[in-house]
Design an enzyme around this catalytic site. Structure first.
Site, PDB file in Angstrom:
ATOM      1  N   ASP A 172       0.848  -1.196   0.000  1.00  0.00           N
ATOM      2  CA  ASP A 172       0.000   0.000   0.000  1.00  0.00           C
ATOM      3  C   ASP A 172       0.883   1.245   0.000  1.00  0.00           C
ATOM      4  O   ASP A 172       2.066   1.191   0.369  1.00  0.00           O
ATOM      5  CB  ASP A 172      -0.940   0.003   1.199  1.00  0.00           C
ATOM      6  CG  ASP A 172      -0.197   0.154   2.522  1.00  0.00           C
ATOM      7  OD1 ASP A 172       0.721  -0.655   2.769  1.00  0.00           O
ATOM      8  OD2 ASP A 172      -0.519   1.075   3.298  1.00  0.00           O
ATOM      9  N   ASP A 191       8.859   3.822  -1.505  1.00  0.00           N
ATOM     10  CA  ASP A 191       8.171   3.427  -0.274  1.00  0.00           C
ATOM     11  C   ASP A 191       6.797   2.835  -0.604  1.00  0.00           C
ATOM     12  O   ASP A 191       5.820   3.562  -0.712  1.00  0.00           O
ATOM     13  CB  ASP A 191       8.027   4.653   0.628  1.00  0.00           C
ATOM     14  CG  ASP A 191       7.375   4.365   1.956  1.00  0.00           C
ATOM     15  OD1 ASP A 191       7.358   3.205   2.373  1.00  0.00           O
ATOM     16  OD2 ASP A 191       6.892   5.324   2.588  1.00  0.00           O
ATOM     17  N   GLU A 248       0.159  -0.615   5.827  1.00  0.00           N
ATOM     18  CA  GLU A 248       1.190   0.027   6.636  1.00  0.00           C
ATOM     19  C   GLU A 248       1.028   1.536   6.659  1.00  0.00           C
ATOM     20  O   GLU A 248       1.182   2.178   7.702  1.00  0.00           O
ATOM     21  CB  GLU A 248       2.579  -0.360   6.102  1.00  0.00           C
ATOM     22  CG  GLU A 248       3.727  -0.031   7.063  1.00  0.00           C
ATOM     23  CD  GLU A 248       4.265   1.378   6.923  1.00  0.00           C
ATOM     24  OE1 GLU A 248       5.000   1.831   7.820  1.00  0.00           O
ATOM     25  OE2 GLU A 248       3.949   2.046   5.912  1.00  0.00           O
TER      26      GLU A 248
END
Length: 480
Positions: free
Chosen positions: A119, A150, A185
């Site tokens: 995610d 990320d 996350e």
């Protein structure tokens, strides 16, 4: 490749020019990573194109597509045991879809769990992006796009490293490998703990690699050996039962935003250090960050004085840091001449390693309640909390990781802290107290994770894959 886990560069031993078996294996892994790198990059670009955001206010369908795409990549890497799993949140809604795949260990071999998350953060204001956030674009040796660093690069680093090791070692690969790619996350991992408890045996491992951190700088790898913890919450100040005309009543009483600003000002001393009593703070960072580098990396404006005392690295890693990240007050464009009765702010407090989050939350509560300006009514509401983390750098896995990073980059790896938090690591340590946890990553100071123009240095990305392949091969041959 040398046999010492503390060596950081490849220096063949023995007769000059002689190739040991370890050297040949390392060369084979490098070649495998290089041969598949274009495909690895293509897969990463495909993942970037999926705006999988786990926040409740966003459409869940792209998040499900993201999990499906990751599961497909795992099957394509030869994993047969691939599952997409989730747990319900306290309100009954489903948590983010996690993808888990396993290759069981041969008898006597350890198991390593490779963690990343699929995610991503929302794009934010797209006008701030130089490229479309969900279209991966290569430019000047970097890949731009939301999630490029990320943490979809973490997923692809794990997959590419495993594929290289499996291809080079073939039947000699007995290391157990579990992939755990979380799907929430960036939303705070709301179901992480119940997910771990429900799948405790499925995820059990001897070593865990969390690929969600950063290197020291482009060209210099790092093992993250400490992370700050986190507590947050809200502070509300109330001075009136209801709003009143500022001309009619202003003067004898100060409005709530003004008093809240005065209260917020007490949270730091004149040098910018956090002024809340009872918080852990140490000036113990083993390396330091030059002020010029910090200013450039953080985009600090000319003339702005840096806050706090001690080394910059300690201010980032081993001391608390408090920020006001939200403020409820009317927007300037709709403001009227009114004394506002109440105002509210949200704080975020990063905790030094060794700090108990509950004690830190109590310390903030005591501070704000004892510093109520002009007798204003102060309401403190605690929010989320997470423990700090510190690596046992003497563990076999940590020594192997430092060696592998140095081998892959060709320069010594450094041990660094990270000012950010990964609260779920505390859950991993509690449920698996004997596990050795390694925090690695593919980011660098200019990756701008969570910001516009997020990007990934492609040279460091390739090196990160090589380093993890070397680590996997070393664990396979030497164990723990």
């Amino acid at each position: 490749m040398t046999s010492s886990p503390t060596a950081h560069t490849s220096e063949p031993q023995g007769t000059a020019g002689a190739h040991t078996g370890a050297d040949a294996l390392a060369d084979g892994l490098r070649a495998a990573v290089a041969q598949s790198f274009d495909q690895t990059l293509a897969h990463l670009k495909d993942l970037v194109a999926i705006p999988g955001i786990a926040w409740p206010s966003f459409d869940r369908a792209p998040l499900e597509r993201s999990a499906e795409a990751v599961a497909g990549l795992l099957r394509g890497a030869g994993l047969e045991d691939v599952q997409t799993l989730s747990c319900a949140k306290p309100d009954g809604t489903p948590g983010g879809p996690a993808v888990v795949a396993r290759r069981p260990a041969a008898p006597g071999k350890p198991t390593i769990l490779l963690y990343a998350h699929h995610d991503v953060q929302p794009a934010g204001d797209e006008a701030l992006w130089d490229t479309s956030p969900f279209t991966a674009v290569e430019k000047d040796g970097r890949l731009y796009g939301r999630g490029a660093a990320d943490d979809k690069a973490g997923i692809m680093a794990h997959l590419a490293a495993y594929a290289a090791v499996a291809g080079v070692l073939g039947d000699r690969l007995g290391l157990g490998v579990t992939f755990f790619f979380e799907g929430e996350e960036e939303a705070g991992s709301p179901t992480f703990r119940p997910f771990l408890e429900a799948n405790r045996e499925l995820l059990r491992a001897d070593v865990i690699v969390v690929a969600d951190s950063s290197n020291w700088k482009v060209g210099i790898p790092a093992l993250t050996t400490s992370l700050r913890g986190l507590v947050d919450g809200t502070i509300e100040v109330q001075v009136l039962e209801h709003a009143v005309h500022s001309g009619m009543y202003g003067g004898p009483v100060l409005d709530a935003p003004t008093l809240l600003a005065r209260l917020i000002a007490t949270l730091h001393d004149d040098d910018g250090n956090v002024a809340i009593e009872g918080l852990v703070a140490r000036d113990t960072a083993s390396v330091d960050l030059p002020e010029a580098d910090y200013r450039a990396d953080a985009s600090v404006l000319d003339g702005v004085r840096l806050a706090g005392s001690g080394s910059i690295a300690s201010r980032l890693w081993t001391k608390p840091a408090l920020s006001i990240i939200g403020f409820d007050a009317p927007a300037v464009d709709v403001a009227s001449n009114t004394l506002l009765p109440r105002a509210r702010a949200k704080f975020s407090l990063r905790l030094a390693p060794g700090q108990d989050p509950d004690a830190a939350m109590d310390a903030v509560r005591r501070h704000v309640e004892s510093h109520a300006p002009f007798g204003a009514r102060v309401t403190f509401t605690p929010g989320e909390s997470g423990n700090p983390f510190q690596t046992d750098t003497a563990s076999p896995a940590a020594r192997m990781a430092m060696w592998a990073l140095g081998e892959a980059w060709g320069v010594p790896a450094v041990e660094t802290g990270i000012g950010g938090s990964i609260p779920f690591i505390a859950d991993l340590m509690e449920l698996y107290p004997e596990v050795q946890i390694l925090v690695t990553g593919v980011e660098d100071p200019d990756s701008r994770a969570h910001s516009a123009n997020e990007s990934l240095d492609l040279g460091d990305f390739r090196n990160a894959i090589v380093a993890e392949a070397l680590l996997l091969a070393r664990l396979n041959s030497d164990g723990l």
